[in-house]
Design an enzyme around this catalytic site. Structure first.
Site, PDB file in Angstrom:
ATOM      1  N   LYS A   1     -25.379 -77.743  20.507  1.00  0.00           N
ATOM      2  CA  LYS A   1     -24.015 -77.382  20.114  1.00  0.00           C
ATOM      3  C   LYS A   1     -24.073 -76.295  19.052  1.00  0.00           C
ATOM      4  O   LYS A   1     -24.920 -76.343  18.157  1.00  0.00           O
ATOM      5  CB  LYS A   1     -23.297 -78.612  19.540  1.00  0.00           C
ATOM      6  CG  LYS A   1     -22.903 -79.642  20.576  1.00  0.00           C
ATOM      7  CD  LYS A   1     -22.077 -80.745  19.940  1.00  0.00           C
ATOM      8  CE  LYS A   1     -21.728 -81.833  20.940  1.00  0.00           C
ATOM      9  NZ  LYS A   1     -20.868 -81.375  22.045  1.00  0.00           N
TER      10      LYS A   1
ATOM     11  N   ARG B   1     -22.072 -89.201  29.799  1.00  0.00           N
ATOM     12  CA  ARG B   1     -21.917 -89.726  31.164  1.00  0.00           C
ATOM     13  C   ARG B   1     -23.231 -90.289  31.687  1.00  0.00           C
ATOM     14  O   ARG B   1     -23.223 -91.155  32.567  1.00  0.00           O
ATOM     15  CB  ARG B   1     -21.340 -88.629  32.074  1.00  0.00           C
ATOM     16  CG  ARG B   1     -22.234 -87.449  32.274  1.00  0.00           C
ATOM     17  CD  ARG B   1     -21.478 -86.248  32.815  1.00  0.00           C
ATOM     18  NE  ARG B   1     -20.634 -85.619  31.775  1.00  0.00           N
ATOM     19  CZ  ARG B   1     -19.836 -84.567  31.981  1.00  0.00           C
ATOM     20  NH1 ARG B   1     -19.742 -84.040  33.182  1.00  0.00           N
ATOM     21  NH2 ARG B   1     -19.140 -84.053  30.989  1.00  0.00           N
TER      22      ARG B   1
HETATM   23  N1  BES Z   1     -19.441 -85.785  22.606  1.00  0.00           N
HETATM   24  C1  BES Z   1     -19.037 -84.666  23.349  1.00  0.00           C
HETATM   25  C2  BES Z   1     -17.524 -84.586  23.570  1.00  0.00           C
HETATM   26  C3  BES Z   1     -16.647 -84.453  22.362  1.00  0.00           C
HETATM   27  C4  BES Z   1     -15.996 -83.263  22.089  1.00  0.00           C
HETATM   28  C5  BES Z   1     -16.401 -85.536  21.533  1.00  0.00           C
HETATM   29  C6  BES Z   1     -15.162 -83.148  21.003  1.00  0.00           C
HETATM   30  C7  BES Z   1     -15.548 -85.426  20.437  1.00  0.00           C
HETATM   31  C8  BES Z   1     -14.922 -84.231  20.184  1.00  0.00           C
HETATM   32  C9  BES Z   1     -19.704 -84.689  24.719  1.00  0.00           C
HETATM   33  O1  BES Z   1     -20.952 -85.285  24.769  1.00  0.00           O
HETATM   34  C10 BES Z   1     -19.914 -83.267  25.132  1.00  0.00           C
HETATM   35  O2  BES Z   1     -20.664 -82.600  24.483  1.00  0.00           O
HETATM   36  N2  BES Z   1     -19.256 -82.845  26.216  1.00  0.00           N
HETATM   37  C11 BES Z   1     -19.401 -81.534  26.724  1.00  0.00           C
HETATM   38  C12 BES Z   1     -19.601 -81.623  28.222  1.00  0.00           C
HETATM   39  C13 BES Z   1     -19.963 -80.325  28.871  1.00  0.00           C
HETATM   40  C14 BES Z   1     -21.345 -79.886  28.460  1.00  0.00           C
HETATM   41  C15 BES Z   1     -19.902 -80.521  30.369  1.00  0.00           C
HETATM   42  C16 BES Z   1     -18.159 -80.748  26.384  1.00  0.00           C
HETATM   43  O3  BES Z   1     -17.066 -81.295  26.509  1.00  0.00           O
HETATM   44  O4  BES Z   1     -18.272 -79.612  25.980  1.00  0.00           O
HETATM   45 MN    MN Z   2     -22.511 -83.905  24.271  1.00  0.00          MN
END
Ligand code: BES
Ligand code: MN
Ligand code: ZN
Length: 473
Positions: A261, A333
């Site tokens: 991230k 997931r």
């Molecule tokens: N934990 C995150 C999602 C999230 C975003 C939680 C904002 C709380 C606040 C999740 O694991 C994630 O990183 N999702 C990605 C998925 C993508 C790579 C398909 C996302 O939403 O960017």
């Molecule tokens: Mn994630």
């Protein structure tokens, strides 16, 4: 700390008295001041608009030295939400000992229902997370609810819910260095021990046992972590019959892994689903809900080291399906896939999973509306109805054939763990659906936007799921 008790109406008291007032209506507190207050109201000094708060000194005319008037707006527009909103004004700042005139807040709602809302709201609004501060708030709020009837059971039940919600908030607000998978497992053990109920049992599975069960999607996320994974499994069986599975995402910290991230601040909140299901269990057991429950949490953090999962890797989930890793940041997931399989293996015929799963749900619904998915419209409708009871906003989002196709479009495996930006919340849901067996009624709550605000953890969905369970009995 907050303590709420029932105060009989006939008891005279010097404590500050809190009264809800409606626009354009006279109020009756006590004869010696009613006339003067009516006069002030007529002159427009005491507007009763929602959100108004007036402090009145009574100079010995009645036993209560101070009266607080809380504006509730128009009686014709009164609602459960307005009772809660009015209670928003009632905090430590008004004094540590208060009396609330229950009927004045009720409008046309019943005393018991009103008392429940007031208790839950006061517990919520007087929460503080000062665990790491040198100066802690020592204040205690003691509130007497003035009423004719005996409210002890209503108050105790609502307080159990309020405390559970705040416990969930504590778990989420605690940063990773105080809340690892092992810490969460310890918390769960202590919670179960503290509930002291014969129908309740817990088992924590360690890494080797998790491997033996073939939960390789869960283990893949843990590969880059210095800390071991924990599978937390709690059973509550107050009666014969099948179980409802509550599956919570337990990502103790989500750095994204090698799909790192760019900004990961606040990702301590990625175990909010786990905190939610533990809190629901706590409230359900304390309040003796006659429903068979299982809590399943695959707890780990998502980190990087030489052994970490890589994009392009292919892994095999507990149900044998293979997954091509497009992004190591779509890790929730993976853990949920195995957790859902595990719950079904353990006899859950209903599965509700709760997860901070996608940024896409935040784009779609913002920070006050939880995304809801499911494979059974009756269950979806039941969850929406429960969210209304709980005064939390939920909105159903679709899983359709085109997104299912995309999830199945890998050239090298059965599934892809990410299909890109479009329809991201639905894509995650469609992925999870691949792990739901025929005959299982499944609901998925994406709380990525609603679990954590700038002010900290919200405890969202605890009350809604509690009401969903309560409606089943
Ligand atoms: N934990 C995150 C999602 C999230 C975003 C939680 C904002 C709380 C606040 C999740 O694991 C994630 O990183 N999702 C990605 C998925 C993508 C790579 C398909 C996302 O939403 O960017
Ligand atoms: Mn994630
Ligand atoms: Zn995550």
């Amino acid at each position: 700390m907050i303590q709420i008790y029932r105060q009989p109406r006939e008891c005279a008291s010097r404590l500050p008295l809190v009264i809800g007032i409606f626009e354009g209506e006279e109020i009756k507190i006590d004869a010696p001041i009613d006339g003067e207050i009516a006069e002030l109201m007529k002159k427009g000094y005491l507007p009763a608009k929602q959100g108004e708060l007036h402090k009145i000194y009574t100079f010995g005319k009645i036993p209560n030295e101070v009266v607080y008037l809380v504006g509730l707006g128009k009686r014709s527009e009164h609602s459960r939400a307005k009772i809660a909103e009015g209670c928003g004004k009632i905090t430590f700042e008004l004094g540590e000992d208060l009396l609330i005139d229950l009927t004045s807040f009720a409008g046309d709602f019943g005393e018991e229902e009103t008392a429940g809302i007031i208790v839950e709201t006061l517990a919520y609004n007087n929460y503080r997370f000062d665990y790491h501060r040198s100066e802690k708030s020592e204040k205690e709020l003691r509130v007497g609810l003035i009423s004719a009837g005996d409210l002890s059971s209503v108050i105790a039940k609502a307080m159990a819910i309020g405390v559970a919600v705040n416990n969930a908030r504590d778990l989420v607000n605690q940063p990773y260095n105080y809340m690892t998978a092992a810490d969460l497992a310890d918390y769960a053990r202590e919670l179960v021990a503290g509930l002291n109920n014969d129908n309740l049992s817990i088992r924590i599975y360690e890494k080797d046992e998790i491997a033996e069960m073939g939960m390789n999607a869960f283990l893949a996320v843990n590969k880059g972590s210095a800390a071991g994974p924990k599978l937390i499994h709690i059973k509550y069986q107050p009666q014969d019959g099948p179980f409802i599975g509550l599956v919570g995402k337990g990502l103790m910290y989500d750095t994204g892994g090698y799909s790192l991230k760019t900004s990961m601040n606040t990702m301590k909140c990625d175990m909010a689903g786990a905190a939610t299901v533990l809190a629901v269990l706590e409230a359900a057991v304390k309040n003796n809900l006659p429903v068979n429950l299982q809590v399943v949490i695959c707890a780990t953090d998502n980190r990087i080291d030489g052994g970490a999962l890589l994009p392009d890797d292919i892994i095999t989930a507990m149900n044998g399906k293979t997954i091509e890793i497009i992004s190591t940041d779509a890790e929730g997931r993976l853990t949920l896939a195995d957790a859902i399989c595990f719950a079904q293996k353990q006899g859950c015929v209903n599965v509700v999973d709760i997860a901070t799963l996608t940024g896409a749900v935040v784009v779609a619904l913002g920070s006050d509306v939880t995304g809801l998915f499911g494979n059974d419209e009756k269950e979806v409708a039941a969850m929406i109805a429960a969210s209304k009871e709980a005064r939390e906003e939920f909105w159903q989002l679709p899983i359709n054939e085109s997104i299912r196709k995309k999830v199945r479009s890998s050239k090298v495996a059965d599934l892809k763990n990410s299909t890109g930006r479009n329809m991201g919340a639905s894509s995650a849901a469609a992925f999870l659906e691949e792990f739901v067996e025929d005959g299982t009624k499944w609901l998925h709550l994406d709380i990525a936007g609603t679990a954590f605000h700038e002010s900290g953890a919200t405890g969202i969905a605890v009350k809604t799921i509690y009401h969903y369970l309560k409606a089943k009995v």
